[in-house]
Design an enzyme around this catalytic site. Structure first.
Site, short mmCIF file in Angstrom:
data_model
loop_
_atom_site.label_atom_id
_atom_site.label_comp_id
_atom_site.label_asym_id
_atom_site.label_seq_id
_atom_site.Cartn_x
_atom_site.Cartn_y
_atom_site.Cartn_z
N LYS A 89 9.18 8.18 -8.47
CA LYS A 89 7.85 7.53 -8.39
C LYS A 89 7.74 6.51 -7.26
CE LYS A 89 5.95 8.27 -12.95
NZ LYS A 89 7.01 8.95 -13.72
N GLU A 111 -2.53 2.22 -13.47
CA GLU A 111 -2.47 2.53 -14.90
C GLU A 111 -1.05 2.96 -15.19
OE1 GLU A 111 -3.13 4.80 -12.67
OE2 GLU A 111 -1.77 6.37 -13.38
N SER A 377 14.52 14.41 -11.41
CA SER A 377 13.48 13.44 -11.04
C SER A 377 13.84 12.00 -11.38
CB SER A 377 12.16 13.83 -11.70
OG SER A 377 12.31 13.94 -13.11
C1 LIG Z 1 6.88 10.08 -14.49
C2 LIG Z 1 8.04 10.96 -14.47
C3 LIG Z 1 7.89 12.37 -14.46
C4 LIG Z 1 6.56 13.05 -14.56
O1 LIG Z 1 5.66 12.80 -13.52
P1 LIG Z 1 5.31 13.89 -12.43
O2 LIG Z 1 4.13 13.32 -11.72
O3 LIG Z 1 4.99 15.16 -13.12
O4 LIG Z 1 6.50 14.02 -11.55
C5 LIG Z 1 9.03 13.15 -14.37
N1 LIG Z 1 10.26 12.60 -14.32
C6 LIG Z 1 10.44 11.26 -14.35
C7 LIG Z 1 11.83 10.73 -14.30
C8 LIG Z 1 9.35 10.40 -14.43
O5 LIG Z 1 9.55 9.08 -14.45
#
Ligand SMILES: *Cc1c(COP(=O)(O)O)cnc(C)c1O
Length: 393
Positions: A89, A111, A377
């Site tokens: 993010k 948000e 992610s």
């Molecule tokens: C917020 C988040 C997501 C989901 O958000 P996307 O916009 O779909 O990427 C996925 N993995 C992690 C670790 C997150 O913090």
């Protein structure tokens, strides 16, 4: 086939800017300026410098040897979990804060649901000395106390949204209201590839550093910059879009997007948007969303807060409809098991969101030598309570 945004702000049938008249000037200012500003050499220099020295990029592309042996393919993990603040993010919030500064904005609003985007936003506001207000549902504030404390320590003001279900969608409404009332000095940092045009395109451009790096790293490690598969989890879809971006026009690369099935697609407690949803308008753009027959948004469910969203970004809706990417879903239990497996076979505790992408490896049939990239992610520190409860640790 064009998989990217056209000059009207659409991806095929999806996208656009469905906004109240009062928001038009803010969104229009952004639309007219974002590409020119982002492409200025000075912006690019500062963006990449911060990604390197502050976020810690490039994030490694790690060949997970034991998982590779188990699945019979070369499994590469793109390590977004190693970024500052623990997930992808921050790539987006760094980009948007640099843009906000260049548009003369001094105040940032956002948000947040689970608080991950709120923390990433509060982080860059502290970095640049900008005022930060984060809207968060009253119920989420109770559920996510550690992230609320982080935001406060970073200097952000956390404002509870007390209407409706007191969760993410209500926080989004409050943020929109704030933006209407403060059009001159305020920039609204949206946290995924959702919202009115140009947000989905802008956020995907900032996140595209993920696939840009992956291509270079694959070339070094395998001799080819084209893998056979790339996988990523999808909440709103920003890490997936970043992971797909530079592969979208390589039709030889199979794109797999993994949604959260929650307790099961047919259970009534799910966030599997493409399996359950229909076309409609949510948060300012036309996409696919979970809704009742009379168009009310259905409350989604997933054990992972980041995937607990009733829609997907418009570019995902287009990739789904054109069959360019495959959309699948994984249950809560399957994701937790995959999280434990990755932890015990590779020594990496993944976020439960990312564990959804890992879990789909179990369902794939490999011939033996395929190169597979999974977007990891985020890291699982924030999810330890959930892992502990589920596994009785
Ligand atoms: C917020 C988040 C997501 C989901 O958000 P996307 O916009 O779909 O990427 C996925 N993995 C992690 C670790 C997150 O913090």
């Amino acid at each position: 086939m064009n998989y990217f945004v056209n000059d009207k702000g659409y991806y095929g049938d999806f996208g656009g800017a469905y906004i109240p008249e009062m928001l038009y000037p803010n969104v229009e200012e952004l639309r007219q300026n974002y590409l020119a500003k982002i492409n200025e050499p000075d912006f690019q220099k500062e963006f990449h410098q911060l990604l390197k020295d502050y976020v810690g990029r490039p994030s490694p592309l790690y060949l997970a040897k034991r998982l590779s042996k188990k699945y019979g393919a070369n499994i590469f993990l793109k390590r977004e979990d190693l970024n500052h603040t623990g997930a992808h993010k921050i790539n987006n919030t760094i980009g948007q804060i640099l843009l906000a500064e260049r548009l003369g904005k001094t105040r940032i609003i956002a948000e947040t649901g689970a608080g991950q985007h709120g923390v990433a936003t509060a982080t860059v506001c502290a970095l640049r000395g900008l005022e930060c207000v984060v809207y968060m549902g009253e119920i989420d504030i109770e559920r996510q106390a550690p992230n609320v404390a982080r935001m406060k320590m970073l200097g952000a003001k956390v404002v509870p949204a007390t209407s409706g279900s007191k969760t993410l969608k209500d926080a989004t409404n409050e943020a929109m209201r704030d933006w209407v009332n403060n059009p001159v000095d305020t920039h609204y940092i949206i946290g995924s590839v959702v919202g009115p045009h140009p947000y989905p395109d802008m956020v995907s451009v900032f996140q595209s550093v993920i696939s840009e790096e992956t291509k270079k790293q694959l070339l070094e490690q395998t001799g080819s910059d084209q893998p056979d598969y790339v996988l990523a989890c999808v909440g709103g879809g920003s890490n997936a879009m970043g992971m797909f971006y530079h592969f979208i026009n390589d039709e030889g690369v199979q794109l797999i997007a993994v949604e959260a099935a929650g307790k099961g697609v047919g259970s009534g407690h799910s966030a599997a948007t493409t399996a359950l949803g229909k076309e409609g308008v949510l948060h300012g753009s036309r996409s696919i969303l979970m809704q009742t027959t009379d168009g009310q948004v259905v409350e989604p469910f997933s054990i992972s807060a980041g995937l607990d969203y009733p829609g997907i970004g418009p570019q995902h809706a287009h990739l789904f409809k054109t069959l360019r990417a495959k959309y699948v879903s994984i249950t809560d239990e399957e994701s937790l098991d995959a999280g434990l497996l990755c932890t015990q076979m590779e020594g990496i505790i993944p976020a439960i969101e990312s564990a959804h992408a890992l879990a789909y490896l179990e369902k794939m049939d490999f011939k033996g030598n395929e190169n597979v990239v999974v977007c990891l992610s985020g890291r699982g520190d924030k999810d330890m309570d959930t892992y502990m409860k589920y596994f009785g640790l």
